[in-house]
Design an enzyme around this catalytic site. Structure first.
Site, mmCIF file in Angstrom:
data_model
loop_
_atom_site.group_PDB
_atom_site.id
_atom_site.type_symbol
_atom_site.label_atom_id
_atom_site.label_comp_id
_atom_site.label_asym_id
_atom_site.label_seq_id
_atom_site.Cartn_x
_atom_site.Cartn_y
_atom_site.Cartn_z
ATOM 1 C CD GLU A 93 -3.395 7.803 0.626
ATOM 2 O OE1 GLU A 93 -3.297 7.627 -0.586
ATOM 3 O OE2 GLU A 93 -1.959 8.296 1.136
ATOM 4 C CB CYS A 106 -6.531 -1.799 3.450
ATOM 5 S SG CYS A 106 -4.863 -1.339 3.804
ATOM 6 C CB CYS A 113 4.875 5.367 7.973
ATOM 7 S SG CYS A 113 5.396 4.019 8.881
ATOM 8 C CB CYS A 117 9.924 0.042 4.722
ATOM 9 S SG CYS A 117 9.585 -0.612 6.597
ATOM 10 C CB CYS A 120 7.049 1.429 2.204
ATOM 11 S SG CYS A 120 5.418 1.962 2.606
ATOM 12 C CB CYS A 344 1.217 -3.259 -0.281
ATOM 13 S SG CYS A 344 -0.154 -4.720 0.246
#
Ligand code: SAH
Length: 361
Positions: A93, A106, A113, A117, A120, A344
């Site tokens: 993305e 970005c 990932c 976290c 996220c 984010c």
């Protein structure tokens, strides 16, 4: 296994060696580098200044593109999110954020990932794999072509942020390779000074970055002022606790150029890390280490399966006041592209047609 070489991931020098290995003269390598990185062509067929025979040969042994755009979403605020696919079908993305005087792209460093976290959405994918230099660079080529047309010079400056999916410092070599390619004046010419890389706190790589002469700017995702809370929100903290992290930041600070600051990012989660006491703890932590960094407060971008809500505006304002009273420079970041899940922590290959305006490409 795909044997073809991804030419977008080669420096100009490497491309010259590559064409020489095919028995071609060096200038063909420079020509192809410019075609890929400056003219932003993504197929050999478009490189009509190359002999037909060479183009046919290149198609057999190399690739001019390995990402495809699966969907493209436009936000009411002009932000664009691209959901791309690698040649092996994994999601990548990229977000294009237009601003008055510059554009920011970005990019992602990994598909999914490995860090967990809790706030996220990308974490929920787990790590699919790290991206190659070619896949990192191509995200930027695709976003620029889409915004301005193939090869058209961007009217404003382009800033890059390595804040998309993935932990850039767990893909350090590919990241640096991609940044070197993008910095080339015969190509995109986006210099490291225009680039900010965000890390969850991979301490050895922060120290490595500090040693590089021509390096990007650094941002560190903090999210909590104590080990107790940070362990909970960002489990990577158990490996490199705050004391280690901030000591590394102190060393990194010595590599800053005049006027350069580095940033701490602090996502504001209602009732979790946003009290005045948290603000005092954060200010004391930074001041105790003598860090002159600035703090970016990021309103939490909510997403269905995440158990958090954004802090109310007044809470953010109070948090900011407490930090400022203790001499810390603070910015509140405005969320962009929330409506298309481009903000984010919202990148997780989502394709909600009801919310998103999808544009066929
Ligand atoms: N792995 C890197 C880069 C990706 S995250 C890192 O951790 O820095 C980029 C930024 O988005 C981080 O500062 C992170 O704290 C923030 N973020 C993650 N999820 C978020 C969410 N749901 N809302 C707001 N910010 C979020």
């Amino acid at each position: 296994m795909e044997q073809r070489v991804d030419l977008i991931g080669l420096s100009e020098t490497e491309l010259v060696s590559f064409v020489e290995s095919l028995g071609e003269p060096a200038y063909r390598g420079r020509q192809i580098f410019a075609a890929l990185q400056h003219r932003r062509l993504r197929s050999f067929d478009e490189m009509t200044d190359l002999p037909k025979k060479l183009r046919a040969r290149l198609k057999e042994v190399a690739r001019a593109s390995s990402l495809t755009v699966a969907s493209r979403y436009l936000s009411a605020d002009g932000t664009r999110r691209y959901l791309m696919k690698t040649h092996d079908g994994l999601p990548v993305e990229t977000v294009f954020i237009p601003e008055e005087h510059r554009d920011t792209i970005c990019f992602s460093s990994q598909s999914g990932c490995p860090l967990q976290c809790t706030f996220c959405l990308t974490a929920q994918l787990g790590l699919l794999r790290s991206l190659t230099p070619s896949e990192i660079v191509e995200q930027v080529l695709i976003a620029l072509n889409d915004a301005y047309g193939t090869g058209v010079k961007p009217p404003r400056g382009t800033n890059l942020v390595g804040m998309g999916a993935g932990e850039p410092f767990l893909n350090f070599d590919s990241l640096l390779k991609a940044l070197r390619i993008m910095a080339d004046r015969n190509g995109l010419f986006i210099v490291p000074n225009r680039v900010t890389i965000s890390t969850a706190g991979i301490v050895p790589r922060i120290l490595d970055l500090a040693k590089l002469s021509d390096r990007p700017h650094l941002a560190i995702s903090l999210a909590a002022p104590t080990d107790e809370l940070r362990n909970e929100l960002m489990p990577i903290n158990k490996r490199w606790p705050l004391e280690h992290l901030l000591n590394a930041c102190k060393i990194f600070e010595q590599s800053l150029k005049p006027g350069e600051r580095f940033t701490f990012e602090y996502v504001m989660l209602a009732g979790v890390n946003d009290s005045e006491e948290h603000a005092r703890q954060l200010a004391n932590l930074l001041n105790r280490h003598g860090l002159k960094a600035k703090v970016n407060l990021i309103p939490h971008n909510p997403a269905d399966p995440l158990p958090y809500q954004p802090s109310p505006e007044q809470t953010v304002a109070r948090f900011k006041d407490v930090l400022e009273a203790k001499g810390i420079q603070v910015y509140v970041r405005r969320p962009r592209g929330r409506d298309i899940f481009a903000a984010c922590g919202q990148l997780a290959a989502r394709q909600e047609r009801s919310v998103l305006s999808e544009v066929a490409t």
